[in-house]
Design a protein around this motif. Structure first.
Motif, PDB file in Angstrom:
ATOM      1  N   HIS A 173       0.835  -1.198   0.000  1.00 43.21           N
ATOM      2  CA  HIS A 173       0.000   0.000   0.000  1.00 43.21           C
ATOM      3  C   HIS A 173       0.876   1.258   0.000  1.00 43.21           C
ATOM      4  N   THR A 174       0.385   2.266  -0.692  1.00 48.63           N
ATOM      5  CA  THR A 174       1.103   3.550  -0.736  1.00 48.63           C
ATOM      6  C   THR A 174       0.304   4.671  -0.100  1.00 48.63           C
ATOM      7  N   ASN A 175      -0.921   4.369   0.299  1.00 49.86           N
ATOM      8  CA  ASN A 175      -1.760   5.378   0.962  1.00 49.86           C
ATOM      9  C   ASN A 175      -2.762   4.664   1.861  1.00 49.86           C
ATOM     10  N   LEU A 176      -3.513   5.452   2.610  1.00 48.78           N
ATOM     11  CA  LEU A 176      -4.463   4.886   3.569  1.00 48.78           C
ATOM     12  C   LEU A 176      -5.559   4.082   2.879  1.00 48.78           C
ATOM     13  N   TYR A 177      -6.011   4.557   1.727  1.00 50.91           N
ATOM     14  CA  TYR A 177      -7.065   3.838   1.000  1.00 50.91           C
ATOM     15  C   TYR A 177      -6.605   2.431   0.636  1.00 50.91           C
ATOM     16  N   ASP A 178      -5.414   2.308   0.110  1.00 51.13           N
ATOM     17  CA  ASP A 178      -4.894   0.988  -0.270  1.00 51.13           C
ATOM     18  C   ASP A 178      -4.722   0.095   0.948  1.00 51.13           C
ATOM     19  N   PHE A 179      -4.280   0.688   2.051  1.00 52.30           N
ATOM     20  CA  PHE A 179      -4.110  -0.084   3.284  1.00 52.30           C
ATOM     21  C   PHE A 179      -5.453  -0.658   3.743  1.00 52.30           C
ATOM     22  N   ILE A 180      -6.475   0.193   3.757  1.00 48.84           N
ATOM     23  CA  ILE A 180      -7.808  -0.254   4.194  1.00 48.84           C
ATOM     24  C   ILE A 180      -8.360  -1.306   3.241  1.00 48.84           C
ATOM     25  N   ASN A 181      -8.137  -1.119   1.952  1.00 51.70           N
ATOM     26  CA  ASN A 181      -8.623  -2.091   0.969  1.00 51.70           C
ATOM     27  C   ASN A 181      -7.965  -3.447   1.167  1.00 51.70           C
ATOM     28  N   ASN A 182      -6.636  -3.467   1.345  1.00 50.56           N
ATOM     29  CA  ASN A 182      -5.925  -4.732   1.576  1.00 50.56           C
ATOM     30  C   ASN A 182      -6.380  -5.391   2.871  1.00 50.56           C
ATOM     31  N   MET A 183      -6.582  -4.575   3.890  1.00 49.25           N
ATOM     32  CA  MET A 183      -7.055  -5.093   5.174  1.00 49.25           C
ATOM     33  C   MET A 183      -8.450  -5.702   5.030  1.00 49.25           C
ATOM     34  N   ALA A 184      -9.333  -5.017   4.335  1.00 50.78           N
ATOM     35  CA  ALA A 184     -10.707  -5.495   4.165  1.00 50.78           C
ATOM     36  C   ALA A 184     -10.752  -6.798   3.381  1.00 50.78           C
ATOM     37  N   ILE A 185      -9.967  -6.887   2.318  1.00 52.31           N
ATOM     38  CA  ILE A 185      -9.943  -8.123   1.533  1.00 52.31           C
ATOM     39  C   ILE A 185      -9.404  -9.277   2.367  1.00 52.31           C
ATOM     40  N   THR A 186      -8.395  -8.997   3.193  1.00 47.44           N
ATOM     41  CA  THR A 186      -7.872 -10.040   4.091  1.00 47.44           C
ATOM     42  C   THR A 186      -8.944 -10.482   5.066  1.00 47.44           C
ATOM     43  N   TRP A 187      -9.679  -9.530   5.620  1.00 45.05           N
ATOM     44  CA  TRP A 187     -10.773  -9.871   6.531  1.00 45.05           C
ATOM     45  C   TRP A 187     -11.835 -10.712   5.825  1.00 45.05           C
ATOM     46  N   LEU A 188     -12.108 -10.394   4.564  1.00 44.33           N
ATOM     47  CA  LEU A 188     -13.103 -11.161   3.816  1.00 44.33           C
ATOM     48  C   LEU A 188     -12.683 -12.622   3.705  1.00 44.33           C
ATOM     49  N   PHE A 189     -11.417 -12.850   3.380  1.00 41.79           N
ATOM     50  CA  PHE A 189     -10.940 -14.221   3.252  1.00 41.79           C
ATOM     51  C   PHE A 189     -10.869 -14.932   4.601  1.00 41.79           C
ATOM     52  N   ILE A 190     -10.595 -14.185   5.674  1.00 38.24           N
ATOM     53  CA  ILE A 190     -10.603 -14.791   7.008  1.00 38.24           C
ATOM     54  C   ILE A 190     -12.019 -15.262   7.350  1.00 38.24           C
ATOM     55  N   GLY A 191     -13.016 -14.440   7.042  1.00 39.29           N
ATOM     56  CA  GLY A 191     -14.401 -14.827   7.311  1.00 39.29           C
ATOM     57  C   GLY A 191     -14.817 -16.054   6.528  1.00 39.29           C
ATOM     58  N   ILE A 192     -14.505 -16.054   5.241  1.00 49.66           N
ATOM     59  CA  ILE A 192     -14.834 -17.209   4.405  1.00 49.66           C
ATOM     60  C   ILE A 192     -14.080 -18.444   4.886  1.00 49.66           C
ATOM     61  N   GLY A 193     -12.805 -18.255   5.194  1.00 46.71           N
ATOM     62  CA  GLY A 193     -11.986 -19.370   5.653  1.00 46.71           C
ATOM     63  C   GLY A 193     -12.469 -19.954   6.961  1.00 46.71           C
ATOM     64  N   ALA A 194     -12.919 -19.081   7.868  1.00 46.48           N
ATOM     65  CA  ALA A 194     -13.405 -19.548   9.175  1.00 46.48           C
ATOM     66  C   ALA A 194     -14.640 -20.425   9.014  1.00 46.48           C
ATOM     67  N   VAL A 195     -15.536 -20.029   8.108  1.00 49.99           N
ATOM     68  CA  VAL A 195     -16.754 -20.814   7.870  1.00 49.99           C
ATOM     69  C   VAL A 195     -16.416 -22.148   7.225  1.00 49.99           C
ATOM     70  N   LEU A 196     -15.560 -22.124   6.209  1.00 49.56           N
ATOM     71  CA  LEU A 196     -15.198 -23.363   5.517  1.00 49.56           C
ATOM     72  C   LEU A 196     -14.418 -24.302   6.435  1.00 49.56           C
ATOM     73  N   PHE A 197     -13.506 -23.746   7.253  1.00 51.84           N
ATOM     74  CA  PHE A 197     -12.713 -24.574   8.165  1.00 51.84           C
ATOM     75  C   PHE A 197     -13.609 -25.294   9.164  1.00 51.84           C
ATOM     76  N   ARG A 198     -14.540 -24.557   9.770  1.00 52.36           N
ATOM     77  CA  ARG A 198     -15.424 -25.188  10.760  1.00 52.36           C
ATOM     78  C   ARG A 198     -16.361 -26.193  10.095  1.00 52.36           C
ATOM     79  N   THR A 199     -16.802 -25.914   8.868  1.00 50.62           N
ATOM     80  CA  THR A 199     -17.661 -26.850   8.152  1.00 50.62           C
ATOM     81  C   THR A 199     -16.938 -28.172   7.919  1.00 50.62           C
TER      82      THR A 199
END
Length: 206
Positions: free
Chosen positions: A123-149
């Motif tokens: 990331h080179t600015n705050l927007y990119d940082f937040i975007n990368n963080m949000a996408i990581t959170w999205l995959f963590i959420g999906i991963g948590a559901v699939l892992f427990r399933t």
């Protein structure tokens, strides 16, 4: 039990064991509405969907469990909190602490490792940082559901795992349906649900 019978039972157990407090129910109502927005956003703006899902929906939802739900002996169901934690099909409070800790560490990891070990462009600015963080959170959420399933496939069988997966995905709509009257109960001064006004008949496993 059939798939639908087990789905009904998992929903009932979740409600009666973990949603006594009307404030918790109201927070779940708000969370459900936020999750519906998140579901709509995920097809057009995944990062925004993740931000709504984690920062609004999950915080509202888990605050109800951690701060308002009784953690003592459950007189209505005549079981201890420890027993409920042991038989919880999905993420019990201990597992939620682990999941939320991983979620909270993401911004820290991205700060020190901007590419997340090569997953993103730095990331080179705050927007990119937040975007990368949000996408990581999205995959963590999906991963948590699939892992427990998949874990439930091993622990309880494929049907139970698929039932829980279905329950999790449809929880926002179901929570909206059963907790939509929670504000009215709070206005009447009713702080706790006696669990007598929802399911009249729920399948019981052998």
């Amino acid at each position: 039990m059939t798939f639908l019978e087990e789905l009904k039972k998992q929903r009932w157990d979740d409600h009666r064991f973990y949603h006594h407090n009307r404030i918790n129910q109201f927070l779940h109502l708000l969370s459900a509405m936020c999750f519906m927005v998140s579901y709509a956003l995920v097809f057009y703006y995944p990062a925004a969907a993740a931000l709504v899902g984690w920062l609004l929906s999950m915080i509202l939802r888990q605050s109800g469990h951690f701060f308002f739900e009784p953690l003592t002996y459950d007189k209505v169901n005549q079981v201890s909190h420890e027993h409920k934690e042991e038989i919880k099909v999905g993420y019990n409070l201990r597992r939620k602490v682990v999941l939320l800790s991983i979620w909270a560490l993401v911004p820290v990891v991205l700060f020190f490792e901007p590419t997340l070990f090569g997953a993103f462009e730095a990331h080179t600015n705050l927007y990119d940082f937040i975007n990368n963080m949000a996408i990581t959170w999205l995959f963590i959420g999906i991963g948590a559901v699939l892992f427990r399933t998949l874990h439930l496939f091993k622990l309880m069988g494929v049907q139970s795992g698929l039932v829980w997966f279905t329950k999790i995905l449809t929880d926002p709509f179901h929570d909206f349906k059963i907790y939509r009257k929670s504000p009215l109960h709070l206005l009447k001064g009713e702080m706790y649900d006696d669990m007598t006004d929802w399911y009249e008949e729920v399948p019981v496993s052998n």
